[in-house]
Design an enzyme around this catalytic site. Structure first.
Site, PDB file in Angstrom:
ATOM      1  N   SER A 245      -7.875  14.095  -8.985  1.00 15.33           N
ATOM      2  CA  SER A 245      -9.073  13.793  -9.828  1.00 15.33           C
ATOM      3  C   SER A 245      -8.998  12.257 -10.382  1.00 15.33           C
ATOM      4  O   SER A 245      -8.564  11.837  -9.772  1.00 15.33           O
ATOM      5  CB  SER A 245      -8.614  14.536 -11.296  1.00 15.33           C
ATOM      6  OG  SER A 245      -8.775  15.644 -11.121  1.00 15.33           O
ATOM      7  N   GLY A 283     -12.775  17.250  -8.814  1.00 16.89           N
ATOM      8  CA  GLY A 283     -12.054  15.746  -9.036  1.00 16.89           C
ATOM      9  C   GLY A 283     -12.807  14.275  -8.929  1.00 16.89           C
ATOM     10  O   GLY A 283     -12.340  12.808  -8.482  1.00 16.89           O
ATOM     11  N   PRO A 327     -16.591  20.374  -9.428  1.00 12.19           N
ATOM     12  CA  PRO A 327     -16.587  19.375 -10.572  1.00 12.19           C
ATOM     13  C   PRO A 327     -16.741  20.123 -11.700  1.00 12.19           C
ATOM     14  O   PRO A 327     -17.273  21.361 -12.510  1.00 12.19           O
ATOM     15  CB  PRO A 327     -17.990  18.992 -10.289  1.00 12.19           C
ATOM     16  CG  PRO A 327     -18.697  20.054  -9.214  1.00 12.19           C
ATOM     17  CD  PRO A 327     -18.682  21.322  -8.707  1.00 12.19           C
ATOM     18  N   CYS A 401       2.847  12.666 -36.330  1.00 10.05           N
ATOM     19  CA  CYS A 401       3.874  11.561 -36.279  1.00 10.05           C
ATOM     20  C   CYS A 401       4.359  11.174 -35.003  1.00 10.05           C
ATOM     21  O   CYS A 401       5.890  11.567 -34.916  1.00 10.05           O
ATOM     22  CB  CYS A 401       5.341  12.635 -36.867  1.00 10.05           C
ATOM     23  SG  CYS A 401       3.969  13.796 -38.402  1.00 10.05           S
TER      24      CYS A 401
END
Ligand SMILES: *Cc1c(COP(=O)(O)O)cnc(C)c1O
Length: 477
Positions: A245, A283, A327, A401
């Site tokens: 990618s 990619g 794609p 968090c």
């Protein structure tokens, strides 16, 4: 490339020149969606809708997708492939649903003449929900369930992309099953040609030491081809590769194409079988920040692939295969923007007397995991107003968090940014909502489509009761 860099933790290493978001300018190669503009009052608009208005009408965080941008990119791929392969055997473009799938977006892709690449029951059902016929869908995945294989075969999907010898046996077994004495599964074999392209290791798939595909080098790919010729439940219709990618080089694709086409020639020589399909995967890279290269046009990739196919046809004398590509990111990433409200702001001193402004927004790693997962770079801009204030070195963080809960690692934002401002983070249409989680019990943001001054939901905003509805009642001792 945005996903290959080291973490930019030191302010001294930061590429200040490329920190600020470029102004939206209606260029398809830009970072903002095609219809993004600044209105006279300085507010960002997309699809003729004010982003600040979206924030007040629909709440934040929210994903906004520019329908015109999506359709323009989808159509550009289709046209580029049709033109490049017109004198060969034609081409199909499968939109990779994993980048972002909703019934509405799959509908747009189908209307633009694309097919849909799914890799789960959920993605297949989204495609069916948009009206896709079986032959408009390809099924992927390295570990398909029996139910997924059955659904694909029962609905006559165009092909099943098989990832391993074990899966080949599994597919043959499922095809064999049933009262009617079974059926034949149309399979495409996913092979790895040893090409390592693209960004971060987690999204780089063409090299050998990773979970995907049948290796050409080890002989597994050839073994799988032989198995399909022995097993009457399997009809081998083609070969597939997906090399990774965020790839910006057409040559990487033509290199993989040549390896695939050599295997096609070998299959013809050995078995007299001329495979009708070749799939070169997805990619294709997009620009996340001004530091990324401008992505090559679809036509550049299409021509490189067509040249490899033409060479193969001439050298082998075989009929041309029908070609497909998949794609995802390059169609939907730049169409999408995430809209946040600015909350707590703090200045944190750095060494050398400098400081970094931490701007917390009302989402974070639950709506965009890519920064934490791939060290991906993004930019951001003030969306409700323009500011003449000098820019400050800023980090946009979420409300989770974790200290790794970063949305935009480094960006130049006006130093007068304040509580209640609206912030837009562009190029989040792909792998944002589709990878979103409910970490910290945060509901996932909804997705709005904008076009010609109107906004409507593609995916509704999730609410806390939606999350709690899955909690079993407390039973006690
Ligand atoms: C992820 C993936 C795609 C789409 O990749 P993008 O980078 O979004 O273009 C296409 N095909 C396969 C097999 C994939 O795994």
């Amino acid at each position: 490339m945005s996903e290959s860099g080291e973490a930019k933790t030191s302010a001294a290493e930061v590429d200040y020149e490329h920190l600020a978001a470029p102004e939206p300018n209606g260029e398809v190669s830009g970072i903002w969606p095609l219809t993004a503009q600044r209105a006279d009052d300085g507010a960002l608009t997309i699809g003729g809708v004010s982003v600040a208005q979206i924030a007040s009408d629909f709440g934040t965080p929210v994903y906004v997708i520019d329908e015109v941008d999506f359709r323009t990119r989808a159509a550009a791929w289709k046209r580029a492939m049709d033109e490049a392969f017109a004198d060969l055997a034609g081409a199909d473009v499968y939109y990779a649903c994993k980048a972002f799938a909703s019934v509405g977006v799959c509908g747009w892709a189908l209307e633009e003449g694309l097919r849909l690449d799914a890799c789960s029951e959920g993605e297949m059902r989204t495609a069916f929900g948009a009206g896709a016929k079986g032959e408009q869908i390809g099924l992927h995945g390295n570990n398909k369930s029996r139910r997924e294989i059955e659904m694909a075969i029962d609905n006559g999907v165009a092909h099943l992309v098989v990832d391993s010898l074990a899966e080949l046996a599994h597919v043959a077994d499922v095809a064999h099953w049933g009262d009617d004495g079974g059926t034949v599964a149309k399979v495409v074999l996913r092979v790895t040609a040893g090409i390592h392209a693209g960004g971060h290791e987690a999204i780089s798939t063409g090299h050998e030491d990773q979970k995907f595909g049948l290796s050409i080098a080890s002989g597994a790919a050839w073994e799988a081809i032989c198995e399909t010729q022995r097993n009457q439940r399997l009809e081998l219709v083609g070969l597939h590769s997906h090399i990774g990618s965020q790839i910006f080089t057409p040559e990487a694709f033509s290199q993989a194409a040549r390896a695939l086409l050599d295997l096609r020639a070998r299959t013809a020589a050995e078995f007299g079988v001329v495979l009708p399909e070749i799939d070169f995967g997805g990619g294709y890279g997009v620009r996340y920040t001004a530091a990324d290269p401008v992505a090559p046009a679809p036509a550049d990739y299409a021509r490189a692939l067509a040249a490899a196919v033409r060479e193969h046809v001439e050298a082998s004398g075989l009929a041309a295969p029908r070609v497909s590509i998949e794609p995802g990111r390059s169609i939907v990433a730049p169409a999408g923007v995430t809209v946040y409200s600015v909350g707590a702001i703090k200045d944190v001193p750095l060494e050398g007397g400098k400081s970094r402004k931490y701007v917390a927004v009302d989402g974070g790693m639950s709506d965009n995991i890519r920064t934490a997962l791939y060290d991906a770079a993004y930019t951001a801009a003030l969306a409700n107003r323009e500011s003449d204030a000098p820019s400050a070195v800023t980090r946009v963080v979420g409300k989770h968090c974790e200290s790794g809960d970063i949305v935009v690692r480094d960006v130049a934002l006006p130093e007068d940014i304040a509580f209640g401002d609206i912030l837009a983070v562009p190029v989040t249409g792909a792998y944002g909502r589709s990878m979103a989680s409910n970490y910290n019990m945060l509901p996932r943001p909804g997705v709005l489509a904008v076009r010609e001054g109107k906004a409507h939901w593609l995916i509704y905003q999730e609410e806390v009761p939606d999350l709690l509805s899955l909690d079993a009642d407390y039973i006690g001792e």
